[in-house]
Design a protein around this motif. Sequence first.
Motif, short mmCIF file in Angstrom:
data_model
loop_
_atom_site.label_atom_id
_atom_site.label_comp_id
_atom_site.label_asym_id
_atom_site.label_seq_id
_atom_site.Cartn_x
_atom_site.Cartn_y
_atom_site.Cartn_z
N UNK A 1 0.83 -1.22 0.00
CA UNK A 1 0.00 0.00 0.00
C UNK A 1 0.85 1.26 0.00
N UNK A 2 2.08 1.15 0.50
CA UNK A 2 2.96 2.32 0.58
C UNK A 2 3.60 2.69 -0.76
N UNK A 3 3.47 1.84 -1.77
CA UNK A 3 4.05 2.18 -3.07
C UNK A 3 3.35 3.40 -3.66
N UNK A 4 4.06 4.17 -4.48
CA UNK A 4 3.44 5.36 -5.08
C UNK A 4 2.18 5.01 -5.86
N UNK A 5 1.25 5.95 -5.90
CA UNK A 5 -0.03 5.71 -6.58
C UNK A 5 0.14 5.49 -8.08
N UNK A 6 1.25 5.97 -8.64
CA UNK A 6 1.48 5.76 -10.08
C UNK A 6 2.51 4.67 -10.34
N UNK A 7 2.74 3.81 -9.36
CA UNK A 7 3.72 2.74 -9.53
C UNK A 7 3.29 1.78 -10.64
N UNK A 8 4.29 1.14 -11.24
CA UNK A 8 4.04 0.13 -12.28
C UNK A 8 4.76 -1.15 -11.86
N UNK A 9 4.18 -1.91 -10.93
CA UNK A 9 4.89 -3.07 -10.37
C UNK A 9 4.74 -4.33 -11.23
N UNK A 10 5.76 -5.16 -11.18
CA UNK A 10 5.75 -6.48 -11.79
C UNK A 10 5.71 -7.51 -10.66
N UNK A 11 4.71 -8.37 -10.67
CA UNK A 11 4.55 -9.40 -9.64
C UNK A 11 4.96 -10.74 -10.24
N UNK A 12 5.96 -11.37 -9.64
CA UNK A 12 6.43 -12.67 -10.11
C UNK A 12 5.61 -13.76 -9.41
N UNK A 13 4.67 -14.34 -10.13
CA UNK A 13 3.77 -15.34 -9.58
C UNK A 13 2.35 -15.06 -10.02
N UNK A 14 1.53 -16.12 -10.08
CA UNK A 14 0.12 -15.94 -10.42
C UNK A 14 -0.79 -16.76 -9.50
N UNK A 15 -0.23 -17.28 -8.40
CA UNK A 15 -1.03 -18.10 -7.50
C UNK A 15 -1.53 -17.24 -6.34
#
Length: 492
Positions: free
Chosen positions: A193-207
């Motif tokens: 939740x602390x990441x910037x509101x315009x962040x573009x994160x990559x999540x490794x995993x789909x489970x």
Amino acid sequence: MDRRPLGTGGRLIVVGGGASATAVLHQLAQYADVRPDSVTVADPRPVGFGVAFGTADPRLRCNTSVDVTSLRRAGQSDLLHYLAGRGWPVSRSDFVPRALVGQYCRERFAETRRTLAARGCAVRHVTARVDTVRPAAGPGRGYLVTLNDGSTLEATDVVVAVGGDQPRMPEQLRAHADHPDLLPGPYPSGRLRALPEDARPLILGTKLSAIDAALVLCTAQRQVTLCSPSGELPAVREHLCRPARPAGLLAGLRALDPRSPHFDRAFTKLLVRAVRSVSPRPSPALGKQFGTEPEALQRLGTELRQTETGANAWQSVIAELIEAVNDWTEGWPRRDRERLLTRFRPLIARHISAIPVASARTLAQHGVAGRLVVRRGTPASLAPAPGGGWHARWLPEGPAEHYTHVVAASGYRPSAVCTHGPALLAFGAAACSPDCAPPPTDARLRLTPPGGGGPERIWMVGAAGGARTAIVNYLWTAAAQADVVARTLATA
């Protein structure tokens, strides 16, 4: 220090303070004759929390219904009784926020502490990790438990209830484990939740852990990408409850020969018959109860609609299937059980670990709005970018894409408990190699050291009890193990 049964004294040490540990203590306190001298819980975190239920985010729900999310197995769900007594309008089939289960565990631990204190037993919580469990000097003298602060505790009995709390770190990220734009896991969710509101994160995993990360991160401005080699999301369900009409899966499994070349076909037929037998009304053929689209979000949409219209009768056999697989393979050699589970996995893994319909609906909405993308495959290269963030190349010679953050959400390593070396048990990654098997136990979950001489008055529960149990990341399984352990501690 005499090794007396807990009914006549004794000192109990519980390694770990999560839901499995709470289940053992809660059930132990139900035996009126149990009057230990002391109970000590060793865990750096508050008792009752842990990875599974230690979140306060209301968006993160259990993927098991209230009916099987309980510290006790007998009768109606104890969680349902707890929530109803506090005015929560829930049914046995509901998926509640995990924070509620964490609070339920904490309150049950507090009740247990009061119950035992009324019998003259001091219950305390030590905020430290256990390093080793060793035999005390002299025959029949119990155990010495060493903590990571250098202190030691004496015990007549030990319950090991540690879970896997160390995230799996993909190999290509291990050299960058301290990078400020790398989150080594989705919990605690406050970091997301602390990441910037315009962040573009990559999540490794789909489970499941990746789904949690996406539910927290997807907002109006963030653009979130999930990826994994399969690119598959879990299936969707609206309940996971004990069956009103069991389908006879355990008897069916026991009639199969896993060594047969026709086993896979026979197992599939068994599941089809089971689904048909529990369906309350005519339902589509089993093959039409799943999405078939190659694109994950399209498949999610199909399975969401199937669930909302009641066209997924398969969900009614999952709780029985988990129990049947655990009972059928209980005590099998580890390699035989893992070989069998590997064969099962493509057919049932998405459905055993399915997500609640409400979570699926939210994910689908994020996909339609363009806030969520699911990719099949993982980056061929992933490296810190100059000035912050990460560069990912999806093809070795392809262009680099920039992500502001990377979240490792590929699950957790098994609990690090080792039976090699001079100690009976050693804890932590430094003591336990990735190839170590779960500590061996007898039918009552008592440690049986590889060198012989057991069984010890050391019990393995939850993830730590995986030597005899196939599917352990399930509170209903831990509650069954806790019943065995509590009953043995109270009488042996």
